[in-house]
Scaffold this motif. Structure first.
Motif, PDB file in Angstrom:
ATOM      1  N   CYS A   1       0.865  -1.188   0.000  1.00  0.00           N
ATOM      2  CA  CYS A   1       0.000   0.000   0.000  1.00  0.00           C
ATOM      3  C   CYS A   1       0.896   1.230   0.000  1.00  0.00           C
ATOM      4  N   ASP A   2       0.296   2.370  -0.291  1.00  0.00           N
ATOM      5  CA  ASP A   2       1.023   3.632  -0.257  1.00  0.00           C
ATOM      6  C   ASP A   2       0.667   4.358   1.030  1.00  0.00           C
TER       7      ASP A   2
ATOM      8  N   LYS B   1      -1.374  -3.147  -9.258  1.00  0.00           N
ATOM      9  CA  LYS B   1      -0.296  -3.075  -8.280  1.00  0.00           C
ATOM     10  C   LYS B   1      -0.239  -4.350  -7.433  1.00  0.00           C
TER      11      LYS B   1
ATOM     12  N   LYS C   1       6.452   1.366  -8.101  1.00  0.00           N
ATOM     13  CA  LYS C   1       6.561   2.789  -7.730  1.00  0.00           C
ATOM     14  C   LYS C   1       5.709   3.644  -8.655  1.00  0.00           C
TER      15      LYS C   1
ATOM     16  N   GLU D   1       2.168   3.266  -7.597  1.00  0.00           N
ATOM     17  CA  GLU D   1       1.935   3.999  -6.350  1.00  0.00           C
ATOM     18  C   GLU D   1       1.797   5.496  -6.608  1.00  0.00           C
TER      19      GLU D   1
END
Length: 470
Positions: free
Chosen positions: A37-38, A423, A342, A345
């Motif tokens: 998760c971000d 993701k 990345k 995200e």
């Protein structure tokens, strides 16, 4: 963590994660790490996983647990904030087995550095929930202790059976236990004599009563507690001995126990991965290890190099050049997958930010129109400062979309869901690529060290032979 009365699940998740991520406590959010998760959109990602779980399973429990929180504290002065965050991440990864998204926020606002670990109750596949049980706290405690020991950190000693009472483990900490722990803390410092010990105890808030027996009383405590009633190691005589360092044998035994636990965990790690790095025996001997350790390390290294060679054989790696090529390829693959994650995200962050700005714009437009109609009245601005500031920030964020039609909130939610799913799929590839890269790298390091050791030994033998000729 449950849903609070009068609040939505989204509001509850945001409130809990915002507290953990507080910039004043986490050094401007520098001490926050996350998995699957971000950190900027963790609450929204948790919520989307729950919505997906409901869609897949159709199950909706009453009094549902929306997330779990772990608080992990460290002894003051024993660890840096960065290492504490790494320990928290490792603890969370082992405890959840990589099946649940989580964040680790390290707080430095107290005397003791501590972690707030929040993980989603829904797993990454969105088809199961975390299985909680009565003894899960004991499992977590064990995992945390193992990770701390591996990082050479102190852990809380479990009480001896004779010290345990008949109540369950989830009871309030007793005053006697608190006093014993406080005595331990003072004695870990450089204390010269009993009088200095009593002075420090008094300075920390305890009242001292001298007489035939020394008694102490803490804040809010009704009765004095005799030191002689605290058990072995805490009587007046025992404290004198501990000050004089007559308890070194106990400390040594504890050190041996900690080393034994570390060795045990090392074996567990080896069995799960198959092989590990070779031991630098010369370095260990310089650190003061005995001959027994040297014999064990040599046998251990033989086993590890055998496992490494078998691993290379299984993967069709026949020569050193091929090993170097494979190492470079796995590193490139891992870097490529990491870069893709990345990018996803960043995209999730942009979508979430745009969605928030559209919502804020819609909520505050009416107030801003009224503010403009009043010819930007100062009193009105002060009364609605937050709404007007949000409107202006949203308006400014839309400048990058000039000439383009802004998407609807529903479209953004769908887009967010799609990117999040992409993701999640990448994470399984990420774990596989990371494992492959680490295995190859370890095998290469073992081969390199083995060849270096062989070359060194060959040179020694050559020198000895030359000496004999002379």
């Amino acid at each position: 963590m449950h849903q609070n009365k009068g609040k939505t699940v989204a509001q509850c998740l945001k409130a809990r994660t915002d507290y953990a991520k507080n910039g004043e406590k986490t050094e401007n959010e520098e001490l926050i790490s996350s998995y699957a998760c971000d950190k900027e959109t963790v609450d929204q990602e948790f919520l989307l996983a729950k919505q997906e779980y409901l869609r897949i399973t159709g199950r909706k429990q009453k009094g549902d647990i929306i997330a779990y929180q772990i608080r992990q504290s460290f002894k003051p002065g024993e660890i840096t904030p960065e290492e504490a965050n790494a320990v928290g991440y490792e603890t969370a990864m082992r405890f959840t087995k990589g099946n649940h998204a989580f964040i680790v926020a390290t707080h430095t606002d107290k005397a003791h550095i501590h972690n707030h670990i929040i993980f989603n109750s829904t797993n990454l596949n969105c088809d199961r929930k975390f299985r909680d049980s009565w003894f899960i706290a004991l499992v977590l405690q064990k995992v945390s202790d193992i990770v701390c020991l591996e990082h050479a950190l102190s852990v809380i000693k479990p009480r001896r059976p004779s010290e345990r009472d008949n109540r369950n483990s989830y009871h309030r900490v007793s005053l006697r236990k608190e006093l014993r722990e406080h005595i331990d803390t003072i004695l870990q410092e450089d204390t010269k004599n009993l009088n200095e010990f009593l002075k420090r105890l008094q300075e920390s808030g305890y009242e001292i009563k001298n007489g035939k027996h020394i008694s102490v009383r803490g804040k809010g405590q009704k009765r004095f507690i005799r030191l002689s009633s605290l058990g072995e190691g805490y009587t007046e005589e025992d404290i004198r001995k501990r000050i004089l360092r007559e308890d070194e044998i106990c400390s040594e035994e504890y050190g041996k126990e900690a080393e034994k636990n570390q060795r045990k965990q090392q074996k567990i790690k080896q069995s799960s991965r198959g092989f590990d790095l070779l031991i630098d025996i010369n370095k260990k001997m310089q650190e003061g290890k005995g001959r027994g350790y040297e014999r064990w390390a040599k046998i251990y290294n033989v086993k590890q190099i055998t496992k490494a060679l078998l691993f290379l054989q299984e993967h069709g790696i026949r020569d050193y050049e091929e090993l170097e090529k494979k190492t470079a390829e796995t590193s490139e693959r891992f870097d490529a997958v990491s870069k893709l994650i990345k990018e996803k995200e960043d995209k999730l962050h942009d979508i979430a930010a745009l969605k928030m700005n559209i919502i804020n714009f819609a909520k505050t437009k009416k107030i801003y129109d009224e503010y403009r109609d009043l010819r930007y009245d100062k009193d009105f601005f002060e009364a609605h400062r937050e709404e007007i500031t949000l409107y202006r920030a949203s308006k400014e964020a839309f400048n990058r979309y000039k000439g383009k039609k802004l998407p609807k909130v529903r479209e953004l939610s769908e887009q967010y869901r799609e990117v999040l799913e992409e993701k999640r799929k990448l994470y399984s590839e990420y774990k596989e690529a990371r494992k492959e890269m680490m295995d190859i790298k370890i095998a290469k390091q073992d081969i390199d060290r083995f060849l270096k050791t062989e070359e060194k030994q060959h040179q020694i033998d050559k020198n000895i032979a030359q000496e004999h000729v002379r």
